[in-house]
Write an enzyme that holds these catalytic residues in place. Sequence first.
Site, PDB file in Angstrom:
ATOM      1  N   LYS A   1      65.670  -7.376 -12.265  1.00  0.00           N
ATOM      2  CA  LYS A   1      65.319  -8.741 -11.876  1.00  0.00           C
ATOM      3  C   LYS A   1      66.216  -9.143 -10.704  1.00  0.00           C
ATOM      4  CE  LYS A   1      66.213 -12.433 -14.607  1.00  0.00           C
ATOM      5  NZ  LYS A   1      65.944 -13.476 -15.663  1.00  0.00           N
TER       6      LYS A   1
ATOM      7  N   GLY B   1      63.001 -15.412 -10.306  1.00  0.00           N
ATOM      8  CA  GLY B   1      62.841 -14.411  -9.246  1.00  0.00           C
ATOM      9  C   GLY B   1      61.883 -13.317  -9.661  1.00  0.00           C
TER      10      GLY B   1
ATOM     11  N   ASP C   1      63.533 -23.441 -25.008  1.00  0.00           N
ATOM     12  CA  ASP C   1      62.420 -23.262 -24.070  1.00  0.00           C
ATOM     13  C   ASP C   1      61.661 -21.968 -24.351  1.00  0.00           C
ATOM     14  OD1 ASP C   1      61.966 -22.964 -20.491  1.00  0.00           O
ATOM     15  OD2 ASP C   1      60.813 -24.091 -21.994  1.00  0.00           O
TER      16      ASP C   1
HETATM   17  C1  LIG Z   1      61.485 -12.933 -16.271  1.00  0.00           C
HETATM   18  N1  LIG Z   1      60.830 -11.705 -16.655  1.00  0.00           N
HETATM   19  C2  LIG Z   1      61.538 -10.633 -17.138  1.00  0.00           C
HETATM   20  N2  LIG Z   1      62.875 -10.733 -17.267  1.00  0.00           N
HETATM   21  C3  LIG Z   1      63.548  -9.667 -17.761  1.00  0.00           C
HETATM   22  C4  LIG Z   1      62.880  -8.506 -18.108  1.00  0.00           C
HETATM   23  C5  LIG Z   1      61.491  -8.481 -17.932  1.00  0.00           C
HETATM   24  C6  LIG Z   1      60.715  -7.367 -18.256  1.00  0.00           C
HETATM   25  C7  LIG Z   1      61.184  -6.193 -18.784  1.00  0.00           C
HETATM   26  N3  LIG Z   1      60.142  -5.378 -18.957  1.00  0.00           N
HETATM   27  C8  LIG Z   1      59.037  -6.031 -18.562  1.00  0.00           C
HETATM   28  C9  LIG Z   1      57.702  -5.593 -18.535  1.00  0.00           C
HETATM   29  C10 LIG Z   1      56.747  -6.487 -18.093  1.00  0.00           C
HETATM   30  C11 LIG Z   1      57.097  -7.761 -17.668  1.00  0.00           C
HETATM   31  C12 LIG Z   1      58.409  -8.159 -17.687  1.00  0.00           C
HETATM   32  N4  LIG Z   1      59.355  -7.280 -18.135  1.00  0.00           N
HETATM   33  N5  LIG Z   1      60.848  -9.547 -17.444  1.00  0.00           N
HETATM   34  C13 LIG Z   1      59.368 -11.584 -16.550  1.00  0.00           C
HETATM   35  C14 LIG Z   1      58.881 -11.782 -15.144  1.00  0.00           C
HETATM   36  C15 LIG Z   1      57.380 -11.598 -15.093  1.00  0.00           C
HETATM   37  C16 LIG Z   1      56.687 -12.544 -16.054  1.00  0.00           C
HETATM   38  C17 LIG Z   1      57.205 -12.376 -17.463  1.00  0.00           C
HETATM   39  C18 LIG Z   1      58.703 -12.534 -17.524  1.00  0.00           C
END
Ligand SMILES: CN(c1nccc(-c2cnc3ccccn23)n1)C1CCCCC1
Length: 364
Positions: free
Chosen positions: A55, A38, A151
């Site tokens: 998220k 998501g 993964d």
């Molecule tokens: C699944 N993803 C995810 N899950 C939990 C926490 C975070 C998170 C926390 N801080 C940041 C800053 C930049 C990008 C992502 N984050 N991201 C991301 C979704 C976008 C692509 C990278 C993974």
Amino acid sequence: MKGSRQNEGFHTVEVGETAFTVLERYQNLRQVGTGAQGVVAAAYDTQLKQNVAIKKLSRPFQNVTHAKRAYRELRLMSLVNHKNIIRLMNVFTSQKTLEDFQDVYMVMELMEANLSQVVNLELDHERLSYLLYQLLCGVRHLHAAGIIHRDLKPSNIAVKSDCSLKILDFGLARTANQGFLMTPYVVTRYYRSPEVILGMSYSGTVDIWSIGCIFGEMVRGQVLFPGSDHIDQWNKIIETLGSPTPEFVNRLQPAVSNYVRTRPHYRGMSFSRLFPDGCFPTESGGSRALAAQARDLLQKMLELDPNKRINIDDALRHPYTNIWYEPSEVEAPPPLQYDNSLDERELTVEQWREELWREVINWR
Ligand SMILES: CN(c1nccc(-c2cnc3ccccn23)n1)C1CCCCC1
């Protein structure tokens, strides 16, 4: 951006194409990216007075794969507690009843980027070895809880400009179906180990292979084994590293060993050709020695045979990473053990919906 008050204590805001209905305390939402499960937004928590990541899991019970992953992630995040694994700070839904239950919101620490955005940077040995050390620490903690990720890849690892690193999710459940997802989201296999690709029994060293692929990509600035599918993935691995030994092939299931035996024989490239001095940072003195140490550790991680591959503890004591060794970080008290049998349960979508509902409303 104008929000609208739907029900007490919540407000709805458009984040990209997605509506986020979040607790009033979370303000100034802005999208940071989209993952397999998501959309992720950054927000300001007016209670904690700090930035957070939120998220949104949209209908996480829509099919068994999504439901299992969401349930497992909620359970595991509440279980582990380590500086190199993203911390779950809050979980909520705006729906008041199981019948209306639609979406889950997970509030976590806000980082600054994911590793995909960093692998192309020319990192000096200090940053490179520190990122690698933190990744090994986080994975060691997961293994101490009985969790094998399987993964690990740059997109599920986040970093900050102070070079701190956190693993963002918990990978594949044992029984996860490996490939087909309902969403247009493409499954990246580039970092999956030979034993996962070949359907062998596996242990924690599958994660060492993935870390080796990520480390190698940060050194080379490009994906080591960009396979378009499992067959192509295997071919790229053996063309680069050489064919497996007969002893390894004999451990495969018959159908798989027959296929593997049909492959041409490859000697594989030497690691000084794979990772020449030129692709390592050349800063202050001693960098040639550091390049040799990094190459040595890469060779031990990218070992085709899991029985010969370096394990987490030896990787953390390797000269290239042990400069950062802090017992409090490496040997952080093992969390409670994760009961993997939860992964084996085959529930209907409706049963998963109820399980997830219970996890969300009973969350701390
Ligand atoms: C699944 N993803 C995810 N899950 C939990 C926490 C975070 C998170 C926390 N801080 C940041 C800053 C930049 C990008 C992502 N984050 N991201 C991301 C979704 C976008 C692509 C990278 C993974």
